[in-house]
Design a protein around this motif. Structure first.
Motif, PDB file in Angstrom:
ATOM      1  N   GLY A 137     -17.230 -38.378 -17.954  1.00  0.00           N
ATOM      2  CA  GLY A 137     -16.154 -38.806 -18.601  1.00  0.00           C
ATOM      3  C   GLY A 137     -15.039 -37.718 -18.810  1.00  0.00           C
ATOM      4  O   GLY A 137     -15.158 -36.611 -19.006  1.00  0.00           O
ATOM      5  N   PHE A 138     -13.881 -38.352 -18.811  1.00  0.00           N
ATOM      6  CA  PHE A 138     -12.532 -37.319 -19.275  1.00  0.00           C
ATOM      7  C   PHE A 138     -11.666 -37.916 -20.243  1.00  0.00           C
ATOM      8  O   PHE A 138     -11.471 -39.268 -20.051  1.00  0.00           O
ATOM      9  CB  PHE A 138     -11.893 -36.734 -17.904  1.00  0.00           C
ATOM     10  CG  PHE A 138     -10.719 -36.046 -18.098  1.00  0.00           C
ATOM     11  CD1 PHE A 138     -10.814 -34.768 -18.592  1.00  0.00           C
ATOM     12  CD2 PHE A 138      -9.392 -36.718 -18.268  1.00  0.00           C
ATOM     13  CE1 PHE A 138      -9.518 -33.939 -18.616  1.00  0.00           C
ATOM     14  CE2 PHE A 138      -8.042 -35.959 -18.486  1.00  0.00           C
ATOM     15  CZ  PHE A 138      -8.251 -34.605 -18.833  1.00  0.00           C
ATOM     16  N   VAL A 139     -11.381 -37.391 -21.040  1.00  0.00           N
ATOM     17  CA  VAL A 139     -10.606 -37.836 -22.190  1.00  0.00           C
ATOM     18  C   VAL A 139      -9.169 -36.850 -22.362  1.00  0.00           C
ATOM     19  O   VAL A 139      -9.600 -35.494 -22.569  1.00  0.00           O
ATOM     20  CB  VAL A 139     -11.338 -38.002 -23.575  1.00  0.00           C
ATOM     21  CG1 VAL A 139     -10.142 -38.700 -24.732  1.00  0.00           C
ATOM     22  CG2 VAL A 139     -12.549 -38.937 -23.442  1.00  0.00           C
ATOM     23  N   MET A 140      -7.998 -37.509 -22.677  1.00  0.00           N
ATOM     24  CA  MET A 140      -7.015 -36.505 -23.140  1.00  0.00           C
ATOM     25  C   MET A 140      -6.336 -37.245 -24.199  1.00  0.00           C
ATOM     26  O   MET A 140      -6.336 -38.541 -24.273  1.00  0.00           O
ATOM     27  CB  MET A 140      -5.849 -36.663 -21.968  1.00  0.00           C
ATOM     28  CG  MET A 140      -4.409 -35.811 -22.239  1.00  0.00           C
ATOM     29  SD  MET A 140      -3.235 -35.942 -20.966  1.00  0.00           S
ATOM     30  CE  MET A 140      -2.815 -37.688 -21.220  1.00  0.00           C
ATOM     31  N   SER A 141      -5.990 -36.562 -25.319  1.00  0.00           N
ATOM     32  CA  SER A 141      -5.441 -37.124 -26.473  1.00  0.00           C
ATOM     33  C   SER A 141      -4.476 -36.146 -27.017  1.00  0.00           C
ATOM     34  O   SER A 141      -4.361 -34.930 -26.701  1.00  0.00           O
ATOM     35  CB  SER A 141      -6.548 -37.413 -27.580  1.00  0.00           C
ATOM     36  OG  SER A 141      -7.236 -36.062 -27.955  1.00  0.00           O
ATOM     37  N   GLY A 142      -3.791 -36.599 -28.020  1.00  0.00           N
ATOM     38  CA  GLY A 142      -2.545 -35.791 -28.542  1.00  0.00           C
ATOM     39  C   GLY A 142      -1.753 -36.494 -29.537  1.00  0.00           C
ATOM     40  O   GLY A 142      -1.879 -37.523 -29.691  1.00  0.00           O
ATOM     41  N   TYR A 143      -0.798 -35.706 -29.956  1.00  0.00           N
ATOM     42  CA  TYR A 143       0.178 -36.175 -31.085  1.00  0.00           C
ATOM     43  C   TYR A 143       1.541 -35.561 -30.892  1.00  0.00           C
ATOM     44  O   TYR A 143       1.595 -34.251 -30.424  1.00  0.00           O
ATOM     45  CB  TYR A 143      -0.277 -36.366 -32.444  1.00  0.00           C
ATOM     46  CG  TYR A 143      -0.712 -35.141 -32.935  1.00  0.00           C
ATOM     47  CD1 TYR A 143       0.197 -34.060 -33.552  1.00  0.00           C
ATOM     48  CD2 TYR A 143      -2.014 -34.942 -33.300  1.00  0.00           C
ATOM     49  CE1 TYR A 143      -0.192 -32.978 -34.029  1.00  0.00           C
ATOM     50  CE2 TYR A 143      -2.423 -33.522 -33.747  1.00  0.00           C
ATOM     51  CZ  TYR A 143      -1.529 -32.783 -34.335  1.00  0.00           C
ATOM     52  OH  TYR A 143      -2.026 -31.296 -34.859  1.00  0.00           O
ATOM     53  N   ALA A 144       2.740 -36.131 -31.131  1.00  0.00           N
ATOM     54  CA  ALA A 144       3.822 -35.589 -31.367  1.00  0.00           C
ATOM     55  C   ALA A 144       4.527 -36.098 -32.734  1.00  0.00           C
ATOM     56  O   ALA A 144       4.965 -37.294 -32.441  1.00  0.00           O
ATOM     57  CB  ALA A 144       4.619 -35.879 -30.112  1.00  0.00           C
TER      58      ALA A 144
END
Length: 819
Positions: free
Chosen positions: A335-342
């Motif tokens: 699996g691959f996960v990308m997350s973040g916030y601005a």
């Protein structure tokens, strides 16, 4: 108002105890009726409502809830003919009996009662059971936040502050049952954020996105050793359905200012691929009033300060997550996960400081208008692999992570000086501070589970993390219509840290005893470099962290347990940074490059009755405890917030947790903690320091099932006066209310809630040091009315999506991105 609220809590508590006692005494005899409830797949029905009725007139005699094994028991029954009624949300109500209790049949054991799902179905929508708000498991307490009306529109920090045994101080620092140094995980991943950045993250995490919150006071060696006060794991919602489906959430609120939020979750699941993602946007305007009264005394004079401030924030937060799981057959997943916030924050702070040589006497004043703008950005990437090696439970997991945090905070301080009569005293002082920061985190871990036999298991793993931070603090004065760099107040600080760890856990089950023995080793290398000051602090140390868990079943209804663990809390990156962070001209915080890690030895002894009532006794001793101290400078006449090591802290605690079923439509979960915490230091401001206090925490959560589509919730909490290092906090208490209504086969839901309707939650602290005189009163916007709408769309045939735990969560927990 305080007296009325306190009286309300006392009367409610007495009422719950009285009802429970009367129910217990309603039927007295030597008979006993025991049973087990399962669903159509022979899985235990957990926390199902079981009611006992007299067959002669159908009068309800007693009610209880099933435990984690689906079991229930009705003791002390008189001779009579009885029926049992079983209810579980999403399943058909079932009536069983009659059962005869007499001299020849004093104990009846019903081996299995099977209940069936409700037959009403629209398209492929399945109605599932609603879990209780609070669940007690063997090693943790679980809050089921999903679908809770009290979570709608609230932030993760607000929800945590209402959790059983959890306290949040005026700076957002979290304690669990009187123990500070709590580590926060999200989806089983340490966040590696420092305290202020973690507070900012929790303030910007929408409660609608949370599935559960797990509270662990004594984690095993499998978890990172950081967190002397225990671990709190926030699990975010995950769609578990085949096909294409999702959830749309809209919310609004109003206290003194507006609140709004919107979110969407999407998921597509086929045989070999699961694609998922979510996006949440929050736009809140908030305020807090902060009043500080203090005095400084020197040989020559007394000076009294009366500061009154109102601070407003406009927070606009964007968070997102996207990922894919690919199933390589039935036993392997990658699996691959990308997350973040601005996130963006605009701050306005009005502060009036009145100064005199006597209380309430004004000789001069300072009127300040401080304007701030902050930007916080994060990108995180996770690559994970899981392999089930055989049918016995042998398992291999691997994770690789990279995270990048960028923050930019700029605050302009405008100070005008006046004489006692309001006449300008001197030229205004205008300066600004800019604190750009960049943090990079690399981490990787491998976990392996090897079942030796059916009752013996070995767990082992390794982990490595590397953190690189760069803070470039700039202070500038406004002179002759130009900004001039103030070199004596500017500084660049870099920090590098590498932690390599390995652990082993051995688990053995006997007939009535379970033992788990663990050992974790962590090697730490760090370097803090104050470039401008040319000061480098290097540390290199290796520690062992043993853990032991013993669970002994005394009988069907009684069990005891013992646990021990040794843990560490490393300084977060900003606490080591010697920058001056101004709240106003006379109040500031500063990092401490010489701050050392703290170490804790934690012991717990527990007793459980029928898997419902749990009593835990705890003792924790922390060496070199890191404590936030508020110190007055009698020469500069300033109040500084400073992190430093005190010699030790010892905490003795007792916790009682018990769910009580008042009726078949009213269920409660009640939690009470009593603890005594004592701080000591041989030298604080030149004199020995000792400070201790007895504190109690009470939390009661109530769930009301009004009908099949309407539910209500109430939460009440009380925290008595407690000690935090060098200051003492006064009691905090309040209640929260909420009601929800579902439509369209429970696809659509509307929730209305009120936080702190009596507006009683406020923070009041005073100095615990005899030579220090200050009182701080902080009132945040706690009374808020919220309305939330959610809509579930798409297919709903259920197939569980695996949970993942990345390797960089702990390092992210020590990054600071905001206030």
């Amino acid at each position: 108002m305080k007296k009325k609220t306190t009286l309300l809590l006392i009367v409610s508590s007495l009422y719950f105890l009285t009802v429970t006692q009367l129910r217990a005494q309603n039927v007295i005899g030597n008979g006993e009726l025991n049973g087990k409830v399962t669903d159509e797949k022979s899985l235990p029905v957990i926390y199902g409502m079981v009611s006992l009725m007299r067959a002669s007139d159908s009068t309800q005699i007693k009610s209880t809830i099933t435990n984690e094994k689906g079991e229930f028991s009705f003791p002390r029954l008189a001779s009579a003919l009885y029926f049992i009624s079983i209810e579980w949300v999403g399943y058909q109500k079932k009536l069983n009996g009659p059962f005869t209790i007499d001299a020849a049949h004093q104990q009846l054991n019903i081996t299995q009662i099977i209940i069936l799902p409700e037959t009403r179905q629209l398209t492929t929508v399945n109605i599932v059971s609603k879990k209780p708000l609070i669940e007690r498991k063997s090693d943790r307490l679980v809050m089921n936040i999903a679908n809770s009306t009290l979570a709608a529109g609230n932030t993760a920090l607000e929800i945590l502050s209402r959790a059983p045994g959890v306290t949040v101080d005026n700076e957002g620092n979290i304690s669990l049952r009187g123990k500070s140094g709590v580590n926060i995980m999200i989806d089983g991943k340490l966040t590696y954020l420092s305290s202020s950045q973690l507070t900012n993250l929790l303030r910007t995490t929408d409660g609608n996105s949370i599935q559960t919150i797990e509270l662990m006071t004594n984690p095993s060696a499998k978890y990172d050793a950081t967190g002397t006060g225990g671990l709190i794991n926030i699990k975010l919602k995950k769609n578990t359905n085949y096909g294409t489906n999702g959830t749309l959430i809209l919310g609004s609120g109003y206290g003194q200012y507006y609140k709004s939020n919107v979110g969407i979750t999407l998921n597509h699941r086929s045989k070999n691929i699961n694609i998922f993602g979510n996006y949440n946007y929050v736009n809140n305007k908030e305020f807090q009033n902060l009043d500080i009264r203090r005095s400084t005394t020197s040989i020559q004079e007394h000076t009294y300060f009366d500061q009154q401030g109102k601070e407003t924030h406009i927070r606009k937060n964007n968070s997102y997550k996207a990922g894919i799981d690919y199933y390589l057959g039935d036993k392997n997943i990658i699996g691959f996960v990308m997350s973040g916030y601005a996130n963006n924050d605009e701050q306005t702070n009005h502060i009036l400081t009145q100064i005199g040589n006597q209380p309430y006497s004004i000789d001069s004043s300072v009127n300040a208008l401080n304007l701030g703008k902050s930007k916080y950005r994060n990108q995180s990437y996770n690559l994970n692999y899981k392999s089930v090696l055989d049918t016995t439970g042998q398992e291999f997991n691997a994770d690789m992570d990279y995270s990048l945090f960028n923050s930019d905070e700029t605050t302009t301080y405008n100070n005008s000086f006046y004489k006692s009569l309001g006449v300008l005293n001197k030229e205004a002082l205008i300066f600004r501070n800019a604190t750009p920061a960049k943090i990079k985190i690399w981490a990787g871990k491998i976990d392996y589970i090897y079942p030796i036999n059916m009752k013996m298991k070995l767990e082992t793993g390794i982990k490595s993390s590397y953190v690189n931070t760069d803070n470039d603090f700039r202070s500038e004065n406004f002179e002759n219509n130009n900004w001039i760099n103030e070199l004596t107040k500017s500084n660049r600080f870099t920090y590098k840290e590498q932690v390599n760890a390995a652990y082993v856990n051995f688990h053995q089950e006997f007939k009535s005893t379970t033992i788990q023995l663990g050992l974790r080793a962590e090697m730490t290398r760090s370097e803090g470099n104050s470039v401008t000051l040319q000061n480098i602090v290097k540390r290199n140390y290796t520690n062992l962290f043993p853990s032991l868990f013993i669970q002994q079943k005394l009988s069907k209804d009684h069990e005891i347990g013992f646990s021990y663990s040794r843990r560490i809390n490393r300084p977060d990156y900003q606490s080591l940074n010697p920058f001056l962070y101004f709240a106003d001209l006379y109040t500031f915080s500063q990092g401490n490059p010489g701050l050392k890690p703290e170490y804790a030895n934690s012991f717990e002894l527990s007793y459980g009755y029928k898997k419902t009532t749990n009593i835990t006794f705890g003792y924790i001793h922390t060496k070199d405890v890191m404590t936030t101290t508020l110190l007055t400078d009698t020469i500069k006449k300033t109040l500084s917030i400073y992190q430093q090591n005190l010699a030790a802290r010892s905490t003795v605690s007792m916790n009682i947790n018990r769910p009580v079923a008042i009726t078949n439509w009213w269920n409660t979960s009640n939690d009470a903690t009593l603890y005594y915490s004592r701080f000591s230091s041989p030298d604080l401001l030149g004199v020995p320091f000792k400070n201790g206090k007895l504190t109690y925490l009470i939390n009661s959560m109530h769930a009301f099932t009004i009908n099949s589509s309407v539910n209500a919730e109430l939460s009440a909490n009380y925290e008595s006066s407690q000690v935090f290092g060098t200051y003492i906090a006064k009691p905090i208490y309040g209640i929260d209310l909420g009601i929800s209504k579902s439509f369209a086969s429970k696809k659509t839901n509307i929730k209305f809630s009120v936080n702190d309707p009596f507006n009683t939650r406020r923070i009041n602290i005073k100095s615990a040091i005899p030579l220090q005189n200050y009182n701080l009163n902080q009132k945040q916007e706690s009374r808020v009315f919220r309305l939330s709408f959610s809509y579930n769309f798409g297919r709903s045939s259920i197939k569980k999506v695996r949970e993942r735990s990345n390797s960089s969560a702990g390092e992210q927990n020590r990054v600071k991105s905001g206030k």
